[in-house]
Design a protein around this motif. Sequence first.
Motif, short mmCIF file in Angstrom:
data_model
loop_
_atom_site.label_atom_id
_atom_site.label_comp_id
_atom_site.label_asym_id
_atom_site.label_seq_id
_atom_site.Cartn_x
_atom_site.Cartn_y
_atom_site.Cartn_z
N GLU A 3 -7.69 0.40 0.15
CA GLU A 3 -6.82 1.38 -0.47
C GLU A 3 -7.49 2.06 -1.46
O GLU A 3 -7.57 2.04 -2.63
N PRO A 4 -7.86 3.32 -1.00
CA PRO A 4 -8.77 4.35 -1.77
C PRO A 4 -7.74 4.86 -2.91
O PRO A 4 -8.33 5.27 -3.80
N CYS A 5 -6.60 4.73 -2.74
CA CYS A 5 -5.72 5.43 -3.89
C CYS A 5 -6.01 4.55 -5.33
O CYS A 5 -5.74 4.90 -6.45
N LEU A 6 -6.53 3.21 -5.14
CA LEU A 6 -6.66 2.78 -6.23
C LEU A 6 -8.31 2.80 -6.94
O LEU A 6 -8.56 2.42 -8.11
N TRP A 7 -9.22 3.18 -6.02
CA TRP A 7 -10.37 3.24 -6.36
C TRP A 7 -11.15 4.76 -6.33
O TRP A 7 -12.26 4.90 -6.90
N ASN A 8 -10.59 5.48 -5.55
CA ASN A 8 -11.13 6.63 -5.27
C ASN A 8 -10.51 8.02 -6.11
O ASN A 8 -9.37 8.27 -5.80
N THR A 12 0.91 -0.10 -4.02
CA THR A 12 -0.27 -0.72 -3.44
C THR A 12 -0.77 -1.90 -3.95
O THR A 12 -1.22 -3.04 -3.37
N TRP A 13 -0.48 -2.15 -5.42
CA TRP A 13 -1.14 -3.18 -6.03
C TRP A 13 -0.12 -4.33 -5.67
O TRP A 13 -0.46 -5.73 -5.53
N THR A 14 1.17 -3.94 -5.39
CA THR A 14 2.31 -5.00 -5.13
C THR A 14 1.87 -5.52 -3.57
O THR A 14 2.06 -6.58 -3.26
N ARG A 15 1.56 -4.59 -2.65
CA ARG A 15 1.16 -5.01 -1.18
C ARG A 15 -0.20 -5.96 -1.61
O ARG A 15 -0.15 -6.95 -0.78
N LEU A 16 -1.19 -5.83 -2.25
CA LEU A 16 -2.15 -6.61 -2.40
C LEU A 16 -1.92 -7.81 -3.07
O LEU A 16 -2.41 -8.99 -2.69
N SER A 17 -1.04 -7.94 -3.86
CA SER A 17 -0.31 -9.11 -4.54
C SER A 17 0.16 -10.00 -3.43
O SER A 17 0.05 -11.24 -3.42
N ILE A 18 0.88 -9.35 -2.32
CA ILE A 18 1.60 -10.18 -1.23
C ILE A 18 0.28 -10.83 -0.33
O ILE A 18 0.30 -11.84 -0.01
N ILE A 19 -0.67 -9.88 -0.24
CA ILE A 19 -1.71 -10.27 0.86
C ILE A 19 -2.38 -11.55 0.20
O ILE A 19 -2.82 -12.39 1.11
N MET A 20 -2.77 -11.35 -1.17
CA MET A 20 -3.78 -12.21 -1.72
C MET A 20 -3.07 -13.51 -2.28
O MET A 20 -3.34 -14.45 -2.65
N ASN A 21 -1.29 -13.31 -2.41
CA ASN A 21 -0.60 -14.33 -3.04
C ASN A 21 -1.06 -14.81 -4.48
O ASN A 21 -1.21 -15.77 -4.57
N LYS A 22 -1.25 -13.47 -5.10
CA LYS A 22 -1.61 -13.55 -6.56
C LYS A 22 -0.85 -12.53 -7.15
O LYS A 22 -0.49 -11.81 -6.72
N SER A 23 -0.73 -12.83 -8.65
CA SER A 23 -0.10 -11.68 -9.08
C SER A 23 -0.53 -10.28 -9.40
O SER A 23 -1.94 -10.54 -9.39
#
Length: 99
Positions: free
Chosen positions: A19-24, A39-50
């Motif tokens: 997810e380069p929009c988060l770090w680039n 993107t953060w929301t998508r990562l939250s779902i993938i990782m099952n963390k807030s």
Amino acid sequence: MSDWSATTILKFLEAYHNEPCLWNPKDAEDKDRQKVNDTWTRLSIIMNKSVKELKTKKEILMATFRRHLKKKKDSIRSGAGSDDVYTPVWFAYDLMESF
């Protein structure tokens, strides 16, 4: 905070790296707050963390990474021979250095 094993951290870093929009800062979507939030929301779902927990973990990982990077740069600058250059052995260093 919930459990963060080395495997979980590496999974998070791989997903974050994708997810380069988060770090680039040069990414076209870097300034689009809605895309970044999505993107953060998508990562939250993938990782099952807030999202909050993921952002906190990212900051902790970045602090550790910066400490190792500084040590490496300082050892190179000191004019040390190649055998004396600090080589980080932290499990996430190489992956984080790649982006």
